[in-house]
Design a protein around this motif. Structure first.
Motif: not given
Ligand SMILES: Nc1ncnc2c1ncn2[C@@H]1O[C@H](COP(=O)(O)OP(=O)(O)OP(=O)(O)O)[C@@H](O)[C@H]1O
Length: 662
Positions: A19, A21-22, A41-42, A44-45, A48, A85, A328, A584, A618
């Motif tokens: 990716i 950045d964070l 929230g949903p 948000a990564g 990841e 991952r 994201f 998703e 989703r």
């Molecule tokens: N820093 C980042 N940069 C780019 N893409 C990202 C980043 N973090 C997450 N993503 C992408 O965003 C999407 C959502 O990430 P993730 O599944 O980790 O979210 P989540 O917060 O666990 O979501 P949920 O609570 O809805 O399950 C994924 O496709 C992931 O690859």
């Protein structure tokens, strides 16, 4: 290859892998040296973020060899997703990252250390597993008996125990005392839980355990045996927990006994591993726990999730708190809708900022109203086929999500999609003793089918080779010795070559399929695979793999095509909201926004609205709600329709005579 990497990356030079950045708060969490609680929230990564933190700790020496990271998820699918991952981010360190469900962790402890259970709880024979889905009838009968046996002062409390929540709310709330109490229990929870253990476990030749009982025995093991607890803390100085909002009391008590109990001396963690001087974070005198989750996505209340899991965690672990606000996954328009619902659930919610790279898409949120279910299925199938034809997307970019009863939806959509050559995979369908989604994510099942695929396909499939090798190394207990890793690779190669000629001589029939599965299991060893299999017993996995193969086999189908069909990786998914959690899709059809699907809405509006929120979040680029009931808007979920109106969602009426008349 699993040899211990010698070099470490400088922390200041470390960059996230895969990716760009964070967000700033996520950077702090990645580098944190203390326990942290992350809410977001949903999209948000959060998942990841855990993968990136694992990469950081493993690459920079913060979690120095041979220490490991333990990551706990609630769903097998989520555990597999996180493990994948990390493997793709830091393949050379991934063997020191153990991603599993709570149930798998508790069961692996019990299987390894059952002989160390306190005498009072010693297990006489091997146990069988009873799955919660089949336990309700028996719990009902048990509670019926218990009402008669209970002393009068406990009867009304016992009367009010619900069979549906008995395991998490009663059995799960009772910490097993080292000695079995002889005196009558004055507390209704202790009374009922003890009676449950007496019926199923104490003195039984073959105890019957559900996963709540397995959790309780695991918790007892770590509480009663300080050496085991210390060894686990040394092995796992870092713990991650995903989807923390769904933690049950039993799980929290397990975490507390394992990682929070201050009476254990863990100073030696730092001494034992002696991390490099420039490694940050340093190992402290306590395990560092990172939890992530979203209170608004708490949808396991019915299964006993704590109402205030984050607050309970804070009381025991005194974490640093962080909130993430980027999204994201979803486009701006979808984030707008998510925000309307999120604010309804929690008025203090900050609107997320969409960082999704997608170009704007017309009609990214809409509501389609049909006059009957047949035209709903036909129209959606036609629409997906047209979209695939014009966009080049795969079937797996689409999901049909429903509140429940996907078994009723399957027969309507299956033939309609098949007319366009598109497959539908009902992830909630039962196959053997398992649900399809669980089977497809089960490591042992993946291994068996992976070996067969490698044998059936003369070349290619490098990812499957890597996955199969990683599992085999774990089954054989290979950690970091190059020669053992080579031995595993040779063993696998020989197995695959032998199987290839066997498969070549036999077209797949039901009987041959069953033999093929047995051949893999026998070659690796039933006992070795049994020890490795986590939530399910190996015979259940074997039965389910066979059932799935038999389900997809067709006359004339050759092995490679059959084994691809097993996974149906390019199919449109059909799944309940609960199964869609953490996943998703480019386009989500949220089917059945009407009373028939949402009949329980009024019983728990908060939980039900959270379910609505999880389902709708989703979607990455397009979300289409549907109903096929003229009273949907005015019935029991009028409040959900009011949220859609507030978000400006447009409605289209589609009659059986037309196709998308707007
Ligand atoms: N820093 C980042 N940069 C780019 N893409 C990202 C980043 N973090 C997450 N993503 C992408 O965003 C999407 C959502 O990430 P993730 O599944 O980790 O979210 P989540 O917060 O666990 O979501 P949920 O609570 O809805 O399950 C994924 O496709 C992931 O690859």
């Amino acid at each position: 290859m699993t040899s211990a990497p010698k070099s470490t990356t400088d922390t200041s030079a470390w960059r996230p892998a895969g990716i760009d950045d964070l967000e700033p708060a996520a950077w702090q969490v990645v580098r944190s040296t203390v326990s942290t609680s992350v809410t977001a929230g949903p999209g948000a990564g959060k998942t990841e973020l855990l993968a990136q933190r694992a990469a950081y700790l493993l690459q920079c020496g913060g979690c120095p060899y041979p220490a490991r990271i333990l990551a706990i998820s609630y769903k097998r699918d989520a555990a597999a997703n996180l493990g994948r991952r990390v493997r793709s981010r830091v393949p050379e360190h991934a063997w020191r990252f153990d991603s599993m469900t709570f149930d798998a962790f508790a069961k692996s402890l019990l299987d390894r250390f059952r002989l160390s259970l306190p005498t009072a709880w010693a297990m006489s024979g091997d146990y069988t597993i009873e799955y919660a889905s089949t336990a309700t009838k028996e719990i009902n009968a048990f509670l019926g008996r218990l009402r008669w046996q209970a002393p009068p002062e406990l009867r009304s409390a016992i009367q009010s125990m619900s069979p549906k929540t008995f395991l998490p709310h009663v059995v799960g709330k009772w910490d097993l005392p080292p000695e079995i109490p002889q005196a009558a229990q004055a507390d209704p929870i202790a009374f009922a839980a003890l009676a449950w253990w007496q019926e199923r476990f104490i003195g039984a030749a073959q105890p019957q355990l559900d996963f709540v009982m397995i959790n309780r025995l695991g918790e007892l093991l770590v509480r009663a045996i300080p050496r085991l607890r210390r060894a686990l803390r040394l092995t796992y100085p870092f713990l991650f927990v995903d989807e923390f909002q769904d933690t049950t009391p039993a799980q929290l008590s397990f975490l507390r006994s394992l990682f929070a109990d201050p009476d254990i001396d863990t100073n030696s963690v730092a001494e034992v591993f002696n991390p490099p001087a420039d490694a940050v974070p340093r190992l402290g005198d306590r395990p560092v726990v990172t939890i992530v989750g979203d209170r608004k996505q708490r949808i396991m209340g019915f299964a006993g999730a704590l109402p205030n899991a984050f607050e309970s965690f804070a009381a025991d672990f005194a974490p640093e708190n962080h909130e993430l606000t980027w999204n994201f996954r979803s486009s701006e328009q979808l984030v707008d809708l998510q925000h309307v619902v999120a604010r309804h659930l929690d008025s203090s919610t900050v609107r997320a900022i969409s960082k999704a790279p997608h170009p704007p898409c017309d009609d990214s949120v809409s509501l389609w109203t049909f006059d009957d279910r047949q035209s709903e299925a036909r129209t959606i199938a036609q629409w997906i086929a047209d979209d695939i034809a014009t966009s080049g997307r795969a079937g797996s970019d689409f999901a049909l999500v429903a509140r429940q009863r996907v078994g009723d939806i399957d027969p309507l959509f299956q033939p309609e999609l098949a007319r366009h050559g598109i497959r539908l995979r009902n992830d909630d369908a039962a196959v053997g003793t398992m649900k399809l989604q669980d089977l497809l994510k089960n490591k042992v099942a993946q291994f068996i089918v992976g070996v067969l695929r490698l044998a059936a396909t003369p070349a290619g499939l490098p990812q499957i080779w890597l996955d199969v090798t990683a599992t085999m190394e774990r089954v054989r207990g290979v950690a970091d010795e190059e020669s053992s890793a080579r031995a595993v690779s040779d063993e696998l190669t020989n197995l695959i070559v032998a199987l290839r000629s066997w498969l070549n001589e036999r077209p797949p029939t039901d009987e041959v399929l069953s033999d093929a599965v047995d051949r893999v299991v026998d070659a690796v060893g039933f006992d070795a695979l049994s020890r490795y299999s986590r939530e399910e017993k190996l015979p259940d996995i074997i039965k389910s793999v066979r059932a799935r193969l038999e389900q997809v086999v067709l006359p004339g189908l050759r092995w490679p095509a059959l084994l691809e069909e097993y996974e149906a990786a390019d199919a449109v998914s059909l799944l309940t909201v609960h199964r869609s959690k953490g996943l998703e899709y480019h386009t989500v059809f949220f089917l059945g926004l009407e009373d028939e699907q949402w009949w329980a809405h009024a019983q728990d509006m908060q939980g039900s609205t959270s379910t609505f929120f999880v389902g709708l979040s989703r979607a990455a680029q397009r979300l289409i709600f549907t109903n096929a009931s003229p009273t949907a808007r005015t019935g029991g979920i009028a409040d959900l329709y009011a949220l859609l109106d507030q978000a400006g969602v447009t409605e289209r009426m589609i009659t059986s005579e037309e196709y998308l008349v707007g």
